[in-house]
Design a protein around this motif. Structure first.
Motif, PDB file in Angstrom:
ATOM      1  N   GLY A  77      -0.457  -3.772 -21.358  1.00  0.00           N
ATOM      2  CA  GLY A  77      -1.885  -3.593 -20.119  1.00  0.00           C
ATOM      3  C   GLY A  77      -1.641  -5.430 -20.260  1.00  0.00           C
ATOM      4  O   GLY A  77      -2.634  -5.983 -19.520  1.00  0.00           O
ATOM      5  N   ALA A 124      -3.274  -7.784 -17.464  1.00  0.00           N
ATOM      6  CA  ALA A 124      -2.265  -7.350 -16.404  1.00  0.00           C
ATOM      7  C   ALA A 124      -2.075  -6.974 -15.522  1.00  0.00           C
ATOM      8  O   ALA A 124      -1.335  -5.934 -14.917  1.00  0.00           O
ATOM      9  CB  ALA A 124      -0.356  -7.890 -16.967  1.00  0.00           C
ATOM     10  N   GLN A 125      -2.820  -5.227 -16.623  1.00  0.00           N
ATOM     11  CA  GLN A 125      -3.347  -3.916 -15.409  1.00  0.00           C
ATOM     12  C   GLN A 125      -5.001  -3.102 -15.653  1.00  0.00           C
ATOM     13  O   GLN A 125      -5.031  -3.889 -17.649  1.00  0.00           O
ATOM     14  CB  GLN A 125      -2.604  -2.968 -15.843  1.00  0.00           C
ATOM     15  CG  GLN A 125      -1.955  -2.554 -17.103  1.00  0.00           C
ATOM     16  CD  GLN A 125      -0.593  -1.869 -16.976  1.00  0.00           C
ATOM     17  OE1 GLN A 125       0.348  -2.029 -16.824  1.00  0.00           O
ATOM     18  NE2 GLN A 125      -0.769  -1.420 -18.394  1.00  0.00           N
ATOM     19  N   ASP A 126      -4.830  -2.519 -15.076  1.00  0.00           N
ATOM     20  CA  ASP A 126      -6.459  -1.157 -15.639  1.00  0.00           C
ATOM     21  C   ASP A 126      -6.022  -1.114 -16.574  1.00  0.00           C
ATOM     22  O   ASP A 126      -4.720  -0.258 -17.118  1.00  0.00           O
ATOM     23  CB  ASP A 126      -6.588  -0.533 -14.532  1.00  0.00           C
ATOM     24  CG  ASP A 126      -7.206  -1.174 -13.467  1.00  0.00           C
ATOM     25  OD1 ASP A 126      -7.229  -2.170 -13.051  1.00  0.00           O
ATOM     26  OD2 ASP A 126      -6.553  -0.291 -12.607  1.00  0.00           O
ATOM     27  N   ARG A 136     -10.935  -2.640 -15.421  1.00  0.00           N
ATOM     28  CA  ARG A 136      -9.732  -2.996 -13.700  1.00  0.00           C
ATOM     29  C   ARG A 136     -10.485  -4.340 -12.708  1.00  0.00           C
ATOM     30  O   ARG A 136     -11.100  -4.962 -13.021  1.00  0.00           O
ATOM     31  CB  ARG A 136     -10.459  -1.279 -12.963  1.00  0.00           C
ATOM     32  CG  ARG A 136     -10.672  -1.115 -11.538  1.00  0.00           C
ATOM     33  CD  ARG A 136     -11.156  -0.073 -10.913  1.00  0.00           C
ATOM     34  NE  ARG A 136     -12.554   0.257 -10.749  1.00  0.00           N
ATOM     35  CZ  ARG A 136     -12.709  -0.601  -9.874  1.00  0.00           C
ATOM     36  NH1 ARG A 136     -12.083  -1.410  -8.678  1.00  0.00           N
ATOM     37  NH2 ARG A 136     -13.837  -0.618  -9.574  1.00  0.00           N
ATOM     38  N   VAL A 188      -4.023 -10.482 -12.284  1.00  0.00           N
ATOM     39  CA  VAL A 188      -3.572 -11.055 -13.565  1.00  0.00           C
ATOM     40  C   VAL A 188      -4.481 -12.263 -13.431  1.00  0.00           C
ATOM     41  O   VAL A 188      -5.009 -13.157 -13.015  1.00  0.00           O
ATOM     42  CB  VAL A 188      -2.210 -11.511 -14.220  1.00  0.00           C
ATOM     43  CG1 VAL A 188      -2.260 -12.166 -15.160  1.00  0.00           C
ATOM     44  CG2 VAL A 188      -1.451 -10.753 -13.562  1.00  0.00           C
TER      45      VAL A 188
END
Length: 200
Positions: free
Chosen positions: A21, A47-49, A100, A105
């Motif tokens: 992530g 970069a992600q939840d 979240r 990004v």
């Protein structure tokens, strides 16, 4: 001047997260080489939840550096939108948060301190800054150009770190914005005695 070290964002070692992530760039961990650090400062790219790991006995501060930010949740204790660049948010590392992304990004400035040993003061600075290096810490330029007392220029993505110097050594650093104050922003994170602050 001894006791402090220059660094750039690109020069920091990169450690990818196991969940894919994001990644962490460590600025300093003190004492050096110990996994059970007293304090640690790094920059994370999200970069992600996904979840933030819990760190029992650790207090944390996170500050948005770039991107749209993240929502941090651990109901009912925490429901916070980290969406304003340069505004620190402190919380207990005992709590496992979920993060979240609000957009793409994002990068964050992270400070961890062992609660029984020290605490951190994280301050956004837009005007001239004068401080002592008697305790450990980091300064990091988010935007603008800053000038040291010896004329050296420091730009966005650059900074200095220092660990606790020898008792006899008391150094200081002065920084002032070169551009208009509204266009200059840096973070100053310093270590202080634990009884001086409380983490909500």
């Amino acid at each position: 001047m001894t006791g402090w070290q220059h660094f750039t964002f690109d020069s920091l070692p990169v450690s990818p997260w196991r969940n894919g992530g994001g990644e962490t760039r460590e600025i300093i961990s003190y004492p050096p080489g110990k996994s059970d650090f007293d304090w640690r400062i790094s920059i994370a790219t999200v970069a992600q939840d996904g979840p933030f790991s819990a760190f029992p006995g650790i207090d944390r501060s996170i500050t948005l550096l770039s991107g749209d930010g993240v929502y941090l949740q651990a109901l009912p204790d925490i429901d916070h939108a980290l969406t304003v660049t340069g505004e620190p948010f402190s919380f207990s590392g005992d709590i496992a948060l979920s993060a979240r992304l609000t957009g793409g990004v994002t990068t964050d400035f992270n400070v961890m301190t062992r609660r029984t040993v020290c605490a951190a003061r994280v301050v956004p600075v837009r005007e001239s800054l004068y401080f002592s290096l008697e305790k450990g810490g980091v300064i990091y330029v988010i935007s603008g150009i800053w000038q040291r007392q010896d004329g050296t220029l420091i730009r966005a993505g650059e900074g200095y770190y220092w660990s606790e110097p020898a008792e006899h050594r008391r150094e200081s650093l002065t920084l002032k914005p070169v551009e208009q104050v509204d266009g200059c922003l840096l973070l100053w994170a310093s270590m202080i005695a634990p009884e001086h602050v409380s983490v909500p």
